[in-house]
Design a protein around this motif. Structure first.
Motif, PDB file in Angstrom:
ATOM      1  N   MET A   1      71.568  77.448   1.477  1.00 31.54           N
ATOM      2  CA  MET A   1      71.624  78.051   2.802  1.00 31.54           C
ATOM      3  C   MET A   1      71.867  76.954   3.829  1.00 31.54           C
ATOM      4  O   MET A   1      71.461  75.817   3.650  1.00 31.54           O
ATOM      5  CB  MET A   1      70.337  78.801   3.108  1.00 31.54           C
ATOM      6  CG  MET A   1      70.371  79.631   4.380  1.00 31.54           C
ATOM      7  SD  MET A   1      68.810  80.464   4.686  1.00 31.54           S
ATOM      8  CE  MET A   1      68.761  81.589   3.303  1.00 31.54           C
ATOM      9  N   ASP A   2      72.550  77.322   4.928  1.00 32.78           N
ATOM     10  CA  ASP A   2      72.926  76.362   5.950  1.00 32.78           C
ATOM     11  C   ASP A   2      72.555  76.930   7.309  1.00 32.78           C
ATOM     12  O   ASP A   2      72.341  78.138   7.463  1.00 32.78           O
ATOM     13  CB  ASP A   2      74.430  76.095   5.857  1.00 32.78           C
ATOM     14  CG  ASP A   2      74.828  74.825   6.584  1.00 32.78           C
ATOM     15  OD1 ASP A   2      73.930  74.155   7.133  1.00 32.78           O
ATOM     16  OD2 ASP A   2      76.026  74.514   6.614  1.00 32.78           O
ATOM     17  N   VAL A   3      72.489  76.056   8.309  1.00 31.94           N
ATOM     18  CA  VAL A   3      72.119  76.495   9.651  1.00 31.94           C
ATOM     19  C   VAL A   3      72.940  75.705  10.660  1.00 31.94           C
ATOM     20  O   VAL A   3      73.234  74.526  10.460  1.00 31.94           O
ATOM     21  CB  VAL A   3      70.604  76.300   9.898  1.00 31.94           C
ATOM     22  CG1 VAL A   3      70.220  74.841   9.839  1.00 31.94           C
ATOM     23  CG2 VAL A   3      70.193  76.897  11.231  1.00 31.94           C
ATOM     24  N   VAL A   4      73.342  76.373  11.737  1.00 33.48           N
ATOM     25  CA  VAL A   4      74.022  75.731  12.863  1.00 33.48           C
ATOM     26  C   VAL A   4      73.061  75.773  14.040  1.00 33.48           C
ATOM     27  O   VAL A   4      72.533  76.838  14.381  1.00 33.48           O
ATOM     28  CB  VAL A   4      75.340  76.446  13.217  1.00 33.48           C
ATOM     29  CG1 VAL A   4      76.026  75.733  14.374  1.00 33.48           C
ATOM     30  CG2 VAL A   4      76.263  76.515  12.011  1.00 33.48           C
ATOM     31  N   VAL A   5      72.838  74.615  14.653  1.00 37.08           N
ATOM     32  CA  VAL A   5      71.849  74.509  15.721  1.00 37.08           C
ATOM     33  C   VAL A   5      72.555  74.186  17.039  1.00 37.08           C
ATOM     34  O   VAL A   5      73.489  73.376  17.078  1.00 37.08           O
ATOM     35  CB  VAL A   5      70.807  73.417  15.398  1.00 37.08           C
ATOM     36  CG1 VAL A   5      69.744  73.337  16.490  1.00 37.08           C
ATOM     37  CG2 VAL A   5      70.153  73.682  14.051  1.00 37.08           C
TER      38      VAL A   5
ATOM     39  N   SER B   1      64.900  73.068   7.120  1.00 36.91           N
ATOM     40  CA  SER B   1      63.911  74.111   6.819  1.00 36.91           C
ATOM     41  C   SER B   1      64.553  75.487   6.736  1.00 36.91           C
ATOM     42  O   SER B   1      63.937  76.486   7.127  1.00 36.91           O
ATOM     43  CB  SER B   1      62.810  74.106   7.897  1.00 36.91           C
ATOM     44  OG  SER B   1      62.297  72.822   8.122  1.00 36.91           O
ATOM     45  N   THR B   2      65.767  75.549   6.205  1.00 37.22           N
ATOM     46  CA  THR B   2      66.482  76.828   6.212  1.00 37.22           C
ATOM     47  C   THR B   2      65.769  77.895   5.379  1.00 37.22           C
ATOM     48  O   THR B   2      65.811  79.077   5.714  1.00 37.22           O
ATOM     49  CB  THR B   2      67.913  76.636   5.695  1.00 37.22           C
ATOM     50  OG1 THR B   2      67.877  75.959   4.432  1.00 37.22           O
ATOM     51  CG2 THR B   2      68.728  75.809   6.668  1.00 37.22           C
ATOM     52  N   GLY B   3      65.134  77.485   4.275  1.00 39.16           N
ATOM     53  CA  GLY B   3      64.414  78.457   3.454  1.00 39.16           C
ATOM     54  C   GLY B   3      63.292  79.129   4.227  1.00 39.16           C
ATOM     55  O   GLY B   3      63.142  80.360   4.193  1.00 39.16           O
ATOM     56  N   LEU B   4      62.520  78.338   4.952  1.00 42.71           N
ATOM     57  CA  LEU B   4      61.425  78.899   5.741  1.00 42.71           C
ATOM     58  C   LEU B   4      61.968  79.694   6.927  1.00 42.71           C
ATOM     59  O   LEU B   4      61.399  80.727   7.302  1.00 42.71           O
ATOM     60  CB  LEU B   4      60.500  77.781   6.234  1.00 42.71           C
ATOM     61  CG  LEU B   4      59.225  78.239   6.955  1.00 42.71           C
ATOM     62  CD1 LEU B   4      58.399  79.146   6.060  1.00 42.71           C
ATOM     63  CD2 LEU B   4      58.398  77.039   7.395  1.00 42.71           C
ATOM     64  N   LEU B   5      63.080  79.252   7.500  1.00 36.79           N
ATOM     65  CA  LEU B   5      63.683  79.999   8.604  1.00 36.79           C
ATOM     66  C   LEU B   5      64.103  81.395   8.146  1.00 36.79           C
ATOM     67  O   LEU B   5      63.963  82.371   8.898  1.00 36.79           O
ATOM     68  CB  LEU B   5      64.896  79.248   9.155  1.00 36.79           C
ATOM     69  CG  LEU B   5      64.620  77.932   9.877  1.00 36.79           C
ATOM     70  CD1 LEU B   5      65.925  77.316  10.357  1.00 36.79           C
ATOM     71  CD2 LEU B   5      63.658  78.124  11.045  1.00 36.79           C
TER      72      LEU B   5
ATOM     73  N   VAL C   1      71.591  79.468  14.115  1.00 35.73           N
ATOM     74  CA  VAL C   1      72.213  80.561  13.352  1.00 35.73           C
ATOM     75  C   VAL C   1      72.143  80.215  11.877  1.00 35.73           C
ATOM     76  O   VAL C   1      72.593  79.145  11.457  1.00 35.73           O
ATOM     77  CB  VAL C   1      73.681  80.765  13.768  1.00 35.73           C
ATOM     78  CG1 VAL C   1      74.397  81.706  12.802  1.00 35.73           C
ATOM     79  CG2 VAL C   1      73.764  81.289  15.187  1.00 35.73           C
ATOM     80  N   LEU C   2      71.570  81.118  11.087  1.00 31.46           N
ATOM     81  CA  LEU C   2      71.588  80.974   9.632  1.00 31.46           C
ATOM     82  C   LEU C   2      72.932  81.478   9.119  1.00 31.46           C
ATOM     83  O   LEU C   2      73.306  82.628   9.367  1.00 31.46           O
ATOM     84  CB  LEU C   2      70.442  81.767   9.005  1.00 31.46           C
ATOM     85  CG  LEU C   2      69.039  81.219   9.249  1.00 31.46           C
ATOM     86  CD1 LEU C   2      67.995  82.223   8.788  1.00 31.46           C
ATOM     87  CD2 LEU C   2      68.844  79.899   8.535  1.00 31.46           C
TER      88      LEU C   2
ATOM     89  N   ILE D   1      81.059  79.057  18.485  1.00 28.05           N
ATOM     90  CA  ILE D   1      81.714  79.948  17.523  1.00 28.05           C
ATOM     91  C   ILE D   1      80.678  80.570  16.593  1.00 28.05           C
ATOM     92  O   ILE D   1      80.707  81.780  16.320  1.00 28.05           O
ATOM     93  CB  ILE D   1      82.788  79.178  16.737  1.00 28.05           C
ATOM     94  CG1 ILE D   1      83.970  78.849  17.667  1.00 28.05           C
ATOM     95  CG2 ILE D   1      83.273  79.977  15.525  1.00 28.05           C
ATOM     96  CD1 ILE D   1      85.003  77.923  17.062  1.00 28.05           C
ATOM     97  N   ALA D   2      79.739  79.775  16.096  1.00 28.25           N
ATOM     98  CA  ALA D   2      78.697  80.303  15.202  1.00 28.25           C
ATOM     99  C   ALA D   2      77.847  81.338  15.924  1.00 28.25           C
ATOM    100  O   ALA D   2      77.490  82.382  15.351  1.00 28.25           O
ATOM    101  CB  ALA D   2      77.826  79.166  14.686  1.00 28.25           C
ATOM    102  N   ARG D   3      77.508  81.083  17.185  1.00 23.04           N
ATOM    103  CA  ARG D   3      76.683  82.024  17.959  1.00 23.04           C
ATOM    104  C   ARG D   3      77.404  83.355  18.128  1.00 23.04           C
ATOM    105  O   ARG D   3      76.815  84.432  17.934  1.00 23.04           O
ATOM    106  CB  ARG D   3      76.367  81.414  19.325  1.00 23.04           C
ATOM    107  CG  ARG D   3      75.447  82.249  20.190  1.00 23.04           C
ATOM    108  CD  ARG D   3      75.311  81.652  21.583  1.00 23.04           C
ATOM    109  NE  ARG D   3      76.556  81.731  22.331  1.00 23.04           N
ATOM    110  CZ  ARG D   3      76.963  82.820  22.982  1.00 23.04           C
ATOM    111  NH1 ARG D   3      76.228  83.918  22.961  1.00 23.04           N
ATOM    112  NH2 ARG D   3      78.093  82.812  23.655  1.00 23.04           N
ATOM    113  N   LEU D   4      78.681  83.288  18.476  1.00 18.21           N
ATOM    114  CA  LEU D   4      79.456  84.523  18.658  1.00 18.21           C
ATOM    115  C   LEU D   4      79.617  85.270  17.340  1.00 18.21           C
ATOM    116  O   LEU D   4      79.530  86.504  17.298  1.00 18.21           O
ATOM    117  CB  LEU D   4      80.826  84.187  19.249  1.00 18.21           C
ATOM    118  CG  LEU D   4      80.821  83.679  20.695  1.00 18.21           C
ATOM    119  CD1 LEU D   4      82.199  83.172  21.088  1.00 18.21           C
ATOM    120  CD2 LEU D   4      80.364  84.773  21.656  1.00 18.21           C
TER     121      LEU D   4
END
Length: 294
Positions: A1-5, A20-24, A118-119, A168-171
Motif C-alpha cells: 500500500m502507498d500514500v500521497v501526503v 504507517s499505511t497499514g495502520l492508516l 490519500v491512500l 492530482i492525487a487529492r482530486l
C-alpha cells in the motif's frame, strides 16, 4: 500500500504517515485506540488500599509482639495506613505498552492531518492509472541528468512536482469516492425521473476526470521536453569527452606524418552546434515548466 501526503504537512509527520499505511487503512475502516482509564488511582481506591495496609500492619505487629497495648497497636496501624495511602494514591495503572503508544501517536497524527493524505488503494482503477502516469512523469523529470546537474530549475521542480502529485492525487481520491457512490446509485432500480436527474451528475464526473487528465498530460508534456533535453545533454557530454581527447589525436597524426583527418577539424564545430541545440531544448523545457507551474 502507498500514500500521497500533502507537501504542506510537516516533514516529520509526513514521514510517519508514509511509513504507517497499514495502520492508516485500519483507521480509515474505523479503528481507534482504546480509551485509557484514569492513569492514577483515585482517592477512594487509595483509602481502601490504606485500610488494607492498616490491617496488615496490625496483624504483623501482633505477630512479632511489637504492639502489646491497644494505643501502641493503633499508632503503628495508623502509620501503616498513611504510608499505604500515600504510596497508592500516585500509583500508575492501565499503562500502555510501547506498541499501543506508537499506534496512538500515529492515530493522533492521522487525525490531525485528516484530508491531507490519500491512500492509493482507495483509488478506483481509472484513477490509479492516472496517478501512475503522474508518478512516471515525475520520476522521468527528477531522474534526468539535466535536472540533477542543475540545468533546469531543480529547486522549483522539487516544489512544483510534489504539489502537482498531491493535487492530482487529492482530486482523484474525491473523483473515485463520488464515482463509486454514483455507480451504486445507478445500479439501483431507479425511477425514470430519478435516473434523468442523476445523468448530469455522471457528466460532471466525466468532465472532472477530463480536467485531471489534462493536468496529467501537461505533466507528461513537460517530461517529454525534459527527455529531449536529456538526449541533447548526453550527446553534448559525449562530444565534449571526444573533444577533450582531440589534441592527442592531432599529436598522433602529426608525429606519424599522416594527412589530417577532416572530420577531426569539424569536431569543434559539431560540439558548438550541439551546444546551441541543447540550449534550445532546455529553453523549451523551461517554457513547458512555466506553463505547468502557472
Amino acid at each position: 500500500m502507498d500514500v500521497v501526503v500533502d507537501p504542506e504537512v510537516p516533514e516529520e509527520d509526513a514521514r510517519v504517515l508514509r511509513e504507517s499505511t497499514g495502520l492508516l487503512a485500519r483507521i480509515r475502516n474505523g479503528w481507534a485506540p482504546r480509551r485509557l482509564s484514569s492513569r492514577r488511582l483515585g482517592l477512594g481506591s487509595a483509602l481502601i488500599m490504606g485500610l488494607m495496609g492498616f490491617l496488615a500492619v496490625c496483624t504483623l505487629m501482633i505477630f512479632i509482639g511489637l504492639a502489646r497495648t491497644g494505643p501502641g497497636l493503633t499508632i503503628l496501624g495508623f502509620v501503616g495506613f498513611i504510608i499505604f495511602t500515600a504510596a497508592f494514591i500516585n500509583q500508575p495503572v492501565d499503562a500502555e505498552d510501547e506498541e499501543e503508544a506508537a499506534d496512538r501517536e500515529i492515530y493522533e497524527r492521522a487525525r490531525r492531518h485528516h484530508g491531507r493524505y490519500v491512500l492509493v488503494d482507495d483509488l478506483d482503477e481509472s484513477s490509479a492509472r492516472l496517478l501512475n502516469r503522474t508518478r512516471g512523469a515525475i520520476r522521468a523529470i527528477t531522474g534526468a541528468a539535466v535536472n540533477a546537474d542543475g540545468l533546469l530549475d531543480t529547486a522549483s521542480n522539487a516544489v512544483t512536482l510534489r504539489a502537482q502529485e498531491w493535487e492530482i492525487a487529492r482530486l482523484l481520491a474525491k473523483l473515485s469516492s463520488l464515482r463509486g457512490e454514483h455507480r451504486r446509485t445507478m445500479a439501483k432500480n431507479l425511477a425514470p425521473e430519478v435516473a434523468a436527474i442523476a445523468e448530469p451528475l455522471g457528466r460532471a464526473l466525466e468532465a472532472s476526470e477530463n480536467a485531471v487528465v489534462r493536468r496529467v498530460e501537461a505533466l507528461e508534456g513537460y517530461a517529454a521536453h525534459v527527455a529531449e533535453a536529456e538526449r541533447a545533454y548526453q550527446a553534448h557530454l559525449q562530444v565534449e569527452e571526444l573533444r577533450a581527447r582531440l589534441p592527442k589525436y592531432e599529436q598522433l597524426v602529426a608525429e606519424a606524418g599522416a594527412t589530417a583527418v577532416p572530420e577531426l577539424e569539424r569536431l569543434s564545430d559539431d560540439a558548438e552546434a550541439l551546444q546551441r541545440a541543447l540550449g534550445r531544448t532546455l529553453e523549451s523545457a523551461r517554457d513547458a515548466f512555466r506553463y505547468l507551474d502557472g
